[in-house]
Write a protein that holds these residues in place. Sequence first.
Motif, PDB file in Angstrom:
ATOM      1  N   VAL A   1      39.360  22.381 -14.497  1.00 16.44           N
ATOM      2  CA  VAL A   1      40.363  23.098 -13.684  1.00 16.44           C
ATOM      3  C   VAL A   1      39.670  24.020 -12.551  1.00 16.44           C
ATOM      4  N   ASP A   2      40.489  24.254 -11.289  1.00 18.62           N
ATOM      5  CA  ASP A   2      40.011  25.984 -10.834  1.00 18.62           C
ATOM      6  C   ASP A   2      41.134  26.341 -10.748  1.00 18.62           C
ATOM      7  N   PRO A   3      41.589  27.662 -12.003  1.00 14.49           N
ATOM      8  CA  PRO A   3      42.990  28.272 -11.943  1.00 14.49           C
ATOM      9  C   PRO A   3      43.623  29.213 -11.198  1.00 14.49           C
ATOM     10  N   ARG A   4      42.573  28.903  -9.857  1.00 14.59           N
ATOM     11  CA  ARG A   4      43.425  30.036  -9.378  1.00 14.59           C
ATOM     12  C   ARG A   4      44.650  29.713  -8.380  1.00 14.59           C
ATOM     13  N   PRO A   5      44.545  28.288  -7.777  1.00  9.94           N
ATOM     14  CA  PRO A   5      45.957  27.442  -7.308  1.00  9.94           C
ATOM     15  C   PRO A   5      47.539  27.869  -7.867  1.00  9.94           C
TER      16      PRO A   5
ATOM     17  N   ASP B   1      51.651  30.267 -10.279  1.00 12.34           N
ATOM     18  CA  ASP B   1      52.647  30.712 -11.572  1.00 12.34           C
ATOM     19  C   ASP B   1      53.004  32.194 -10.818  1.00 12.34           C
ATOM     20  N   GLU B   2      52.021  33.226  -9.509  1.00 16.50           N
ATOM     21  CA  GLU B   2      52.969  34.251  -9.703  1.00 16.50           C
ATOM     22  C   GLU B   2      53.815  33.837  -8.765  1.00 16.50           C
ATOM     23  N   TRP B   3      54.589  33.003  -8.228  1.00 15.63           N
ATOM     24  CA  TRP B   3      55.729  32.503  -7.337  1.00 15.63           C
ATOM     25  C   TRP B   3      57.174  32.449  -8.408  1.00 15.63           C
TER      26      TRP B   3
ATOM     27  N   PHE C   1      61.686  33.933 -10.494  1.00 17.79           N
ATOM     28  CA  PHE C   1      62.158  32.898 -10.950  1.00 17.79           C
ATOM     29  C   PHE C   1      62.567  33.173 -12.837  1.00 17.79           C
ATOM     30  N   ARG C   2      61.467  33.907 -13.247  1.00 21.97           N
ATOM     31  CA  ARG C   2      61.770  33.796 -14.969  1.00 21.97           C
ATOM     32  C   ARG C   2      63.045  34.818 -14.990  1.00 21.97           C
ATOM     33  N   GLY C   3      63.410  35.368 -14.913  1.00 24.87           N
ATOM     34  CA  GLY C   3      64.390  36.128 -14.840  1.00 24.87           C
ATOM     35  C   GLY C   3      65.675  35.964 -14.851  1.00 24.87           C
ATOM     36  N   PHE C   4      66.126  33.961 -14.295  1.00 23.03           N
ATOM     37  CA  PHE C   4      66.978  33.945 -15.190  1.00 23.03           C
ATOM     38  C   PHE C   4      66.900  32.794 -16.166  1.00 23.03           C
ATOM     39  N   TRP C   5      65.956  32.755 -16.773  1.00 25.42           N
ATOM     40  CA  TRP C   5      65.420  32.367 -18.123  1.00 25.42           C
ATOM     41  C   TRP C   5      65.077  33.156 -18.783  1.00 25.42           C
ATOM     42  N   GLY C   6      64.524  34.442 -19.250  1.00 22.29           N
ATOM     43  CA  GLY C   6      64.214  35.482 -19.976  1.00 22.29           C
ATOM     44  C   GLY C   6      65.432  35.718 -20.602  1.00 22.29           C
ATOM     45  N   PRO C   7      66.467  36.120 -20.492  1.00 21.11           N
ATOM     46  CA  PRO C   7      68.022  37.045 -20.997  1.00 21.11           C
ATOM     47  C   PRO C   7      68.473  35.205 -21.586  1.00 21.11           C
TER      48      PRO C   7
END
Length: 120
Positions: free
Chosen positions: A70-74, A79-81, A85-91
């Motif tokens: 695996v090359d983790p760069r892509p 993950d950055e993109w 959207f994580r704000g929708f799930w965290g709370p």
Amino acid sequence: MHAFDVLGDPVRRRILELLAEGERSAGGVCAVIQEEFGISQPAVSQHLRVLRDNGFTTVRPQGTRRLYAVDPRPLREVDEWLAGFRGFWGPKLDALGTELARGRRERRVRPPTSTPEEHP
């Protein structure tokens, strides 16, 4: 090809899962994928090529074998993109955790109740 086009295919996702466990030969990847998905060796090779050409894997020759990793760069870019959207799930996940803890606490504090079958 966009990262989500690459990752949208279940065979390619499974190949990445296998490679996340460690470097594998093309033959080793093919054997697992052929067994799990019932596709031909050329089809598996094509999926490996898509992953390699789009930067998701690296390949190095070792004698007559080709070892993939695996090359983790892509994946970091994906993950950055997704971070936006994580704000929708965290709370919501925090609230779910609170409710689960409340339910466990109530079961510990509440005395056991008898059921109608226990008292004829």
